[in-house]
Design a protein around this motif. Structure first.
Motif, PDB file in Angstrom:
ATOM      1  N   THR A  97       0.843  -1.199   0.000  1.00 55.19           N
ATOM      2  CA  THR A  97       0.000   0.000   0.000  1.00 55.19           C
ATOM      3  C   THR A  97       0.879   1.250   0.000  1.00 55.19           C
ATOM      4  N   ALA A  98       0.262   2.392  -0.295  1.00 57.48           N
ATOM      5  CA  ALA A  98       0.975   3.662  -0.361  1.00 57.48           C
ATOM      6  C   ALA A  98       1.214   4.186   1.048  1.00 57.48           C
ATOM      7  N   PRO A  99       2.461   4.497   1.424  1.00 56.35           N
ATOM      8  CA  PRO A  99       2.722   5.033   2.766  1.00 56.35           C
ATOM      9  C   PRO A  99       2.255   6.474   2.942  1.00 56.35           C
ATOM     10  N   ILE A 100       2.254   7.257   1.859  1.00 55.64           N
ATOM     11  CA  ILE A 100       1.796   8.650   1.900  1.00 55.64           C
ATOM     12  C   ILE A 100       0.941   8.909   0.664  1.00 55.64           C
ATOM     13  N   GLY A 101       0.179   9.991   0.697  1.00 57.84           N
ATOM     14  CA  GLY A 101      -0.549  10.416  -0.479  1.00 57.84           C
ATOM     15  C   GLY A 101       0.306  11.312  -1.345  1.00 57.84           C
ATOM     16  N   GLY A 102       0.115  11.251  -2.648  1.00 58.43           N
ATOM     17  CA  GLY A 102       0.899  12.066  -3.560  1.00 58.43           C
ATOM     18  C   GLY A 102       0.801  11.523  -4.977  1.00 58.43           C
ATOM     19  N   ARG A 103       1.723  11.967  -5.815  1.00 57.42           N
ATOM     20  CA  ARG A 103       1.758  11.526  -7.212  1.00 57.42           C
ATOM     21  C   ARG A 103       2.789  10.419  -7.362  1.00 57.42           C
ATOM     22  N   ILE A 104       2.340   9.299  -7.920  1.00 55.47           N
ATOM     23  CA  ILE A 104       3.210   8.144  -8.067  1.00 55.47           C
ATOM     24  C   ILE A 104       3.767   8.105  -9.485  1.00 55.47           C
ATOM     25  N   GLY A 105       5.036   7.737  -9.589  1.00 52.68           N
ATOM     26  CA  GLY A 105       5.683   7.659 -10.893  1.00 52.68           C
ATOM     27  C   GLY A 105       5.480   6.304 -11.546  1.00 52.68           C
ATOM     28  N   ARG A 106       6.363   5.968 -12.447  1.00 54.38           N
ATOM     29  CA  ARG A 106       6.235   4.692 -13.138  1.00 54.38           C
ATOM     30  C   ARG A 106       6.625   3.563 -12.202  1.00 54.38           C
ATOM     31  N   ALA A 107       6.082   2.371 -12.461  1.00 53.24           N
ATOM     32  CA  ALA A 107       6.399   1.205 -11.652  1.00 53.24           C
ATOM     33  C   ALA A 107       7.809   0.728 -11.976  1.00 53.24           C
ATOM     34  N   ALA A 108       8.569   0.377 -10.949  1.00 55.61           N
ATOM     35  CA  ALA A 108       9.931  -0.100 -11.144  1.00 55.61           C
ATOM     36  C   ALA A 108       9.990  -1.593 -11.425  1.00 55.61           C
ATOM     37  N   VAL A 109       8.884  -2.303 -11.210  1.00 59.73           N
ATOM     38  CA  VAL A 109       8.811  -3.739 -11.494  1.00 59.73           C
ATOM     39  C   VAL A 109       7.524  -4.013 -12.257  1.00 59.73           C
ATOM     40  N   THR A 110       7.480  -5.150 -12.912  1.00 57.75           N
ATOM     41  CA  THR A 110       6.300  -5.561 -13.660  1.00 57.75           C
ATOM     42  C   THR A 110       5.744  -6.840 -13.055  1.00 57.75           C
ATOM     43  N   GLU A 111       4.568  -7.243 -13.524  1.00 60.17           N
ATOM     44  CA  GLU A 111       3.986  -8.500 -13.079  1.00 60.17           C
ATOM     45  C   GLU A 111       4.926  -9.657 -13.419  1.00 60.17           C
ATOM     46  N   GLY A 112       5.072 -10.573 -12.465  1.00 61.18           N
ATOM     47  CA  GLY A 112       5.968 -11.706 -12.663  1.00 61.18           C
ATOM     48  C   GLY A 112       7.360 -11.489 -12.110  1.00 61.18           C
ATOM     49  N   ALA A 113       7.681 -10.272 -11.681  1.00 61.39           N
ATOM     50  CA  ALA A 113       9.012  -9.993 -11.136  1.00 61.39           C
ATOM     51  C   ALA A 113       9.129 -10.572  -9.733  1.00 61.39           C
ATOM     52  N   LEU A 114      10.309 -11.108  -9.421  1.00 55.86           N
ATOM     53  CA  LEU A 114      10.581 -11.632  -8.097  1.00 55.86           C
ATOM     54  C   LEU A 114      11.205 -10.528  -7.254  1.00 55.86           C
ATOM     55  N   VAL A 115      10.571 -10.201  -6.138  1.00 59.20           N
ATOM     56  CA  VAL A 115      11.061  -9.128  -5.276  1.00 59.20           C
ATOM     57  C   VAL A 115      11.570  -9.733  -3.981  1.00 59.20           C
ATOM     58  N   SER A 116      12.453  -8.980  -3.327  1.00 58.57           N
ATOM     59  CA  SER A 116      13.117  -9.479  -2.126  1.00 58.57           C
ATOM     60  C   SER A 116      13.013  -8.460  -1.005  1.00 58.57           C
ATOM     61  N   ALA A 117      12.681  -8.956   0.180  1.00 57.10           N
ATOM     62  CA  ALA A 117      12.642  -8.082   1.350  1.00 57.10           C
ATOM     63  C   ALA A 117      14.044  -7.786   1.848  1.00 57.10           C
ATOM     64  N   ALA A 118      14.963  -8.738   1.707  1.00 54.25           N
ATOM     65  CA  ALA A 118      16.330  -8.527   2.167  1.00 54.25           C
ATOM     66  C   ALA A 118      17.015  -7.428   1.365  1.00 54.25           C
ATOM     67  N   GLU A 119      16.792  -7.406   0.058  1.00 57.26           N
ATOM     68  CA  GLU A 119      17.387  -6.373  -0.784  1.00 57.26           C
ATOM     69  C   GLU A 119      16.562  -5.093  -0.805  1.00 57.26           C
ATOM     70  N   GLY A 120      15.334  -5.154  -0.309  1.00 55.50           N
ATOM     71  CA  GLY A 120      14.463  -3.975  -0.331  1.00 55.50           C
ATOM     72  C   GLY A 120      14.177  -3.523  -1.747  1.00 55.50           C
ATOM     73  N   THR A 121      13.666  -4.408  -2.571  1.00 53.48           N
ATOM     74  CA  THR A 121      13.423  -4.099  -3.985  1.00 53.48           C
ATOM     75  C   THR A 121      12.523  -2.878  -4.118  1.00 53.48           C
TER      76      THR A 121
END
Length: 372
Positions: free
Chosen positions: A143-167
């Motif tokens: 979810t969004a931590p603050i309100g504002g204008r969001i830019g382009r997504a840095a990942v797409t559907e199917g991308a593997l993200v990591s909590a350790a790397e903080g993707t």
């Protein structure tokens, strides 16, 4: 021949804000980088790139299946621990009067009480495990931590993200109000401070100077900003003092990273005299204007100019209140010193044919003065 008609302005003292125009860069009021807090595969993007989002709005959905399974297992472990606690509590309750009556050994009661406490600890650990599993499941829905204008997504559907790397998933910036950072030469800051200390200038506003932002096309934003602070240190390499302004940006005209021009009103002149720039002839011998004297005869007057304010010059010396300065009609004065017919001059009249012709003479003189 009747006296030629010329346009004049009468010197009237007025309060004038002393403005300085400086280059600046726009910065978002708040910036939040949305990063992954759990590992997994991104299933969906739930926002439109470049749109405005609200705090708490869902942005991404990470595969929740493993976290749902972990929650189910934690809940089962908790249920088992709660059952063991109930049995251990019942046993300890039955052993207590028996131990007091010495019907059982003291060691048996101690073992029963220890088992009860261990069961309670297992329940507490199970509850913590359930909370952790629920948090991980909730983190799968980003979810969004603050309100504002969001830019382009840095990942797409199917991308593997990591909590350790903080993707990094996306970036949200608040641009309803923005900061404009700019610098000013330390010598200019010192000059203004000395003028304020000597009572030659007085501060504008209640400790906050007004700031105007000029866009790339030369237009000025309708809503002014305010100066927030002045950096107490001077950059040793450039001699610049850092300034920051807070500017309303409801229409989104200002974008983070954009270069703009800042007009800063740090102080004001309480009794300022100004003349239109086209009335001034600039040369090696100084700056001069034509003043309508007694019997309506024009007389040259040497003046000392300050900074430019729009299409006017600030007059520091050489003119007094009530004097009339010729602005247009120079081409009609064929005989130097001959009487003229002064009429009030307005910028609208100056934009006509006569105004263009009258402005040509001072402009030419100014050009020749600079070249020489």
């Amino acid at each position: 021949m009747p006296p030629p008609q010329v346009g004049v302005v009468t010197m009237q003292p007025r309060t004038l804000a002393l403005r300085t125009e400086l280059p600046g860069r726009v910065e978002a009021l708040r910036v939040a980088q949305v990063r992954a807090r759990v590992n997994g595969v991104v299933l969906k993007r739930l926002f439109t790139e470049g749109s405005d989002v609200k705090a708490g709005q869902p942005l991404f959905q990470i595969d929740p299946a493993p976290y749902q399974a972990a929650l189910d297992a934690a809940q089962a472990t908790l249920a088992k621990a709660q059952a063991n606690r109930a049995m251990a509590t019942e046993l300890a309750t039955r052993y207590k009067p028996l131990a007091e009556a010495k019907a059982i050994s003291a060691q048996e009661y101690i073992n029963a009480e220890s088992a009860r406490r261990q069961a309670e600890a297992d329940v507490a650990a199970g509850e913590a495990a359930v909370k952790t599993a629920r948090l991980n499941l909730a983190y799968a829905r980003v979810t969004a931590p603050i309100g504002g204008r969001i830019g382009r997504a840095a990942v797409t559907e199917g991308a593997l993200v990591s909590a350790a790397e903080g993707t990094l998933l996306a970036t949200i910036q608040q641009v309803g109000t923005v900061y404009v950072n700019f610098t000013q030469p330390n010598t200019e800051v010192l000059r203004l401070r000395r003028a304020l200390a000597d009572k030659r200038l007085r501060q504008v506003g209640n400790g906050a100077a007004e700031v105007r932002v000029v866009l790339d096309d030369g237009s000025e934003m309708s809503r002014p900003g305010k100066l927030l602070f002045t950096d107490l240190s001077v950059d040793p390499t450039s001699g610049q003092v850092t300034l920051r302004a807070e500017v309303p940006n409801p229409d989104g005209l200002l974008l983070p990273g954009q270069y703009v021009r800042v007009r800063l009103a740090q102080a004001e002149l309480p009794q300022a005299l100004t003349v239109p720039q086209q009335a001034v002839t600039r040369g090696n011998q100084g700056d001069t204007v034509l003043v309508v004297g007694p019997d309506n005869k024009p007389q040259p007057r040497t003046i000392r100019l300050g900074a430019a304010q729009g299409n006017d010059w600030i007059v520091l010396e050489g003119l007094a209140a009530g004097e009339r300065v010729i602005v247009e009609g120079f081409q009609k004065m064929m005989v130097p010193g001959a009487p003229v017919n002064p009429v009030p001059w307005t910028p609208r009249a100056a934009s006509g044919v006569n105004g263009a012709a009258s402005g040509a003479a001072p402009a030419a003189a100014a050009s020749s003065g600079h070249k020489s």
